[in-house]
Design a protein around this motif. Structure first.
Motif, PDB file in Angstrom:
ATOM      1  N   ASN A 382      77.253  41.143 -62.380  1.00 19.84           N
ATOM      2  CA  ASN A 382      76.506  42.341 -62.805  1.00 19.84           C
ATOM      3  C   ASN A 382      76.606  42.532 -64.318  1.00 19.84           C
ATOM      4  O   ASN A 382      75.612  42.789 -64.989  1.00 19.84           O
ATOM      5  CB  ASN A 382      77.066  43.603 -62.135  1.00 19.84           C
ATOM      6  N   ASN A 386      73.552  42.151 -67.071  1.00 18.41           N
ATOM      7  CA  ASN A 386      73.215  43.239 -68.006  1.00 18.41           C
ATOM      8  C   ASN A 386      73.214  42.716 -69.437  1.00 18.41           C
ATOM      9  O   ASN A 386      72.330  43.052 -70.227  1.00 18.41           O
ATOM     10  CB  ASN A 386      74.229  44.383 -67.893  1.00 18.41           C
ATOM     11  N   ARG A 438      65.897  50.229 -67.619  1.00 18.48           N
ATOM     12  CA  ARG A 438      65.031  49.055 -67.451  1.00 18.48           C
ATOM     13  C   ARG A 438      63.932  49.344 -66.454  1.00 18.48           C
ATOM     14  O   ARG A 438      64.162  50.015 -65.455  1.00 18.48           O
ATOM     15  CB  ARG A 438      65.873  47.885 -66.965  1.00 18.48           C
ATOM     16  N   GLY A 445      73.890  48.443 -60.576  1.00 20.03           N
ATOM     17  CA  GLY A 445      74.837  47.385 -60.956  1.00 20.03           C
ATOM     18  C   GLY A 445      76.178  47.940 -61.394  1.00 20.03           C
ATOM     19  O   GLY A 445      77.227  47.590 -60.838  1.00 20.03           O
TER      20      GLY A 445
HETATM   21 MG    MG Z   1      72.446  45.795 -64.148  1.00 21.77          MG
END
Ligand code: MG
Ligand code: ATP
Length: 488
Positions: A382, A386, A438, A445
């Motif tokens: 995760n 990112n 996003r 996440g």
């Molecule tokens: Mg993420």
């Protein structure tokens, strides 16, 4: 007409109509026997005698409501007026005027009942208005407001007059005003009932969602009030609705993702067989190679070697993906953190070279932690995903992963990127479920990562410095019996 003894001396035809006795029948008889029910007769006679004796100023001596009876014995209410007069022979006579008030009484009783009902119904509506969170209002035929409930003042902090006429429009949120105005005008023209939600400015300047409902009364004459409506505070409902719609969209996204996960494990499983077959062929070819003659033999051998390595790597990726996606129970085991992180890097950074992202992993201590391998790898994946996202379109695209022991008893992993960084307001909320900046992000996440790390007895935090990309760190307790001398 009766004399002072109560004997009837005169009886007109209205008396006949009311009481049912003819004048012949009535004349000369005692009035009480004719028109007073037996039970009241004594009293009536006594009263008459008294009236006749009273010196009395004027001629008019009494007006009373009494129960009278007719010739057939039926009883009814009468209003009885008595006037004193003098007979030709100088003796005193009493003139009685009886008025049948049966209909009047009935009408009175009906009126009282109706008034009582009205009062109750008014009371009910007042309670309803007080209990509910709405304001009643009335507008004329042209849509101009004539009355608004007192609560207007409570809501908007302005006197009721401020909302009258077209005044209320000034309290509608500028973004909602055009639609509200158009809808209202349309309703006024068509006479159709209306229901519309808009934001209304409350005292203090905050806007709250309200719902206006109205219906036209068609039985009124032109110019009189004709729109009856309510304005209801539906702010909380609206927010709850929006939240539940958002939650639904997120849920459907999650279920798509989990369907994808299931598919990924099927694909990984199905890829295994062709990969194994290809591996066998390649190895077969390698064995056959020495039997070949020619200039290209070495080049082919080298290509075969590369193909073999590629297949092993592909098989590795597929195996890891299966392990990552297919989950059984949570199992904590002593794991080497550096090894675990390295494997997660291989999984998460598959597309890194393609994106021009480089990474460096360094471990300054050997760390053994008691963890569920796949869950901790999920955290690392995760964080790395990112970072990869944050490096998109950046001039420098580097990720640094370091493992060490900063605090006694704990291992620490730091993941730093040279990406666009996190604005302060996002930093506060980045670990919240469903917080994302996003377009295609789920915002889960980091919240899942935090859940996993905390369940393992560690902590995770944002340790970024302004203008230097992003650094996320997490700690995990060292497995007992594996503490290094430095940390104990
Ligand atoms: Mg993420
Ligand atoms: N390395 C990073 N650099 C910059 N911003 C980051 C970074 N990591 C997280 N963020 C910010 O935190 C938000 C939340 O991250 P999180 O991983 O929880 O959700 P997401 O990445 O948006 O979606 P997903 O659920 O698919 O992971 C991101 O949308 C982003 O704004």
């Amino acid at each position: 007409v009766v004399d002072r003894a109560g004997t009837v001396r005169g009886w007109n035809r209205w008396a006949t109509t009311i009481f049912g006795w003819t004048d012949k029948e009535a004349m000369g008889r005692n009035f009480a026997d004719l028109i007073i029910p037996a039970r009241h007769r004594k009293l009536a006679t006594a009263r008459l005698v008294q009236l006749a004796q009273e010196p009395g100023e004027g001629e008019f001596v009494s007006r009373v409501d009494v129960t009278a009876c007719r010739a057939d014995g039926s009883e009814f209410p009468v209003e009885l007026g008595v006037v004193r007069t003098e007979a030709d022979d100088g003796d005193m006579l009493l003139l009685g005027f009886a008025r049948d008030v049966t209909a009047e009484r009935r009408a009175m009783r009906e009126l009282e009942t109706a008034q009582e009902q009205l009062r109750r119904s008014e009371e009910l509506y007042r309670y309803v208005v007080e209990l509910g969170s709405f304001i009643p209002w009335i507008a004329d035929e042209d849509g101009s407001l004539l009355t608004i409930g007192q609560r207007w003042t409570e809501w908007t902090g302005t006197p009721v007059e401020a909302g009258l006429g077209e005044g209320w429009v000034g309290f509608v949120h500028p973004d909602d005003a055009p639609e509200v105005d158009a809808t209202w005008q349309r309703a006024v023209r068509s006479g159709d009932r209306l229901e519309i939600d808009y934001r209304l400015r409350f005292a203090g300047g905050d806007y709250r969602w309200c719902r206006a409902r109205t219906t036209k009364r068609t039985d009124v004459v032109a110019g009189a009030a004709s729109w009856y409506g309510t304005l209801e505070d539906v702010h909380e409902h609206r927010l709850a609705d929006e939240a539940s719609r958002r939650a639904q969209a997120e849920l459907s996204h999650v279920s798509r993702l989990s369907a994808m996960g299931a598919m990924a494990s099927v694909i990984a499983h199905d890829l295994n067989q062709p990969l194994t077959a290809v591996a066998h062929y390649v190895r077969g070819c390698k064995q056959l190679l020495p039997t070949l003659a020619g200039d290209n033999r070495d080049a082919i051998a080298e290509a075969m070697e590369d193909a073999d390595r590629g297949i092993v790597r592909a098989g590795d990726i597929v195996r890891r993906m299966r392990e990552f996606v297919q989950r059984g129970t949570v199992e904590c085991q002593a794991e080497d953190l550096a090894e675990l992180v390295e494997e997660a890097c291989r999984l998460a950074l598959i597309d890194a070279p393609m994106r021009g992202v480089t990474h460096r992993l360094s471990a300054n201590a050997r760390c053994t932690v008691m963890v569920d391998r796949v869950q901790i790898q999920q955290v690392v994946v995760n964080l790395l995903r990112n970072a990869v996202e944050a490096l998109k379109d950046q001039p420098r695209r580097e990720i640094r992963i370091s493992i060490g022991q900063e605090k006694p008893g704990y291992c620490e992993v730091a993941i730093c990127d040279t990406g666009r960084g996190i604005p302060a307001e996002a930093a506060e909320r980045m670990f919240d479920p469903f917080f994302t900046t996003r377009k295609d992000g789920m915002g889960i996440g980091l919240s899942i990562s935090r859940m996993i790390i905390e369940a393992h007895g560690g902590t995770i935090w944002n340790d970024s410095k302004a203008g230097q990309g992003t650094t996320i760190r997490f700690t995990l307790p060292i497995a007992s019996g594996h503490e290094s001398p430095a940390s104990s």
